[in-house]
Design a protein around this motif. Structure first.
Motif, PDB file in Angstrom:
ATOM      1  N   UNK A 105      49.502  39.945  48.678  1.00 10.46           N
ATOM      2  CA  UNK A 105      49.564  39.431  47.302  1.00 10.46           C
ATOM      3  C   UNK A 105      48.236  39.666  46.597  1.00 10.46           C
ATOM      4  N   UNK A 106      47.136  39.433  47.310  1.00 13.16           N
ATOM      5  CA  UNK A 106      45.811  39.643  46.731  1.00 13.16           C
ATOM      6  C   UNK A 106      45.618  41.098  46.313  1.00 13.16           C
ATOM      7  N   UNK A 110      46.743  42.841  41.339  1.00 13.56           N
ATOM      8  CA  UNK A 110      46.009  43.540  40.280  1.00 13.56           C
ATOM      9  C   UNK A 110      46.792  44.743  39.738  1.00 13.56           C
ATOM     10  N   UNK A 111      47.300  45.658  40.588  1.00 11.67           N
ATOM     11  CA  UNK A 111      48.093  46.763  40.033  1.00 11.67           C
ATOM     12  C   UNK A 111      49.368  46.300  39.334  1.00 11.67           C
ATOM     13  N   UNK A 117      51.080  44.772  32.013  1.00  9.46           N
ATOM     14  CA  UNK A 117      50.367  44.808  30.736  1.00  9.46           C
ATOM     15  C   UNK A 117      50.589  46.112  29.999  1.00  9.46           C
ATOM     16  N   UNK A 118      50.555  47.234  30.728  1.00 13.12           N
ATOM     17  CA  UNK A 118      50.783  48.545  30.106  1.00 13.12           C
ATOM     18  C   UNK A 118      52.197  48.642  29.552  1.00 13.12           C
TER      19      UNK A 118
END
Length: 158
Positions: A105-106, A110-111, A117-118
């Motif tokens: 999960x960590x 992030x990706x 977001x993109x």
């Protein structure tokens, strides 16, 4: 004056890790000392939490630096030293956690957040382009609206 104070602050920050390691901790063998520095730069100070034990002047960080050097002098490999510290203090002692099932999960968050977001930005831009490309022409008039518009235009022209 401002440039000079910024330069001085930068020098103090850059040399702060030099003050953390006491001269009595440094090993006589330069190769072992280089290995110890490499290891301690990647180990977290359990007190400071966002500093390596190399950068921290906390007593626990000093104890960990000494422990790393003792293990290296005893003949342990770098991996054996890291394994010993992780077994003793948990994986939190590593500044860069290992990749594994329990840290998936960590590493994946992030990706995933970046991709989400993109996609969100792409959809918002696309929606905005559709809204600004003549919104009136996209909705046809009903028969009642056409009749009302014709009557208004006739009354205005007469």
């Amino acid at each position: 004056m401002r440039f000079l104070s910024t330069l001085l602050l930068g020098l103090l920050i850059a040399t702060s890790s030099a003050f953390a390691i006491a001269p009595d901790e440094i090993l006589n063998d330069p190769a072992l000392e280089a290995r110890a520095r490499g290891l301690s730069a990647n180990l977290r100070c359990m007190v400071c939490q966002n500093q390596s034990i190399d950068d921290s002047d906390a007593p626990l960080a000093k104890d960990l630096r000494v422990l790393v050097r003792e293990r290296l002098v005893a003949g342990d490999s770098d991996d054996e030293v890291i394994t010993y510290l992780v077994d003793r203090y948990g994986e939190f002692v590593l500044l860069k956690p290992r990749f594994g099932g329990h840290t998936l999960i960590l590493w994946a968050s992030a990706p995933v957040v970046l991709l989400a977001g993109a996609i969100g930005i792409f959809m918002a831009v696309r929606r905005r382009k559709q809204m600004t490309s003549d919104p009136v022409a996209s909705v046809p008039l009903s028969d009642a609206e056409k009749a009302r518009l014709d009557s208004l235009l006739k009354s205005e022209n007469s």
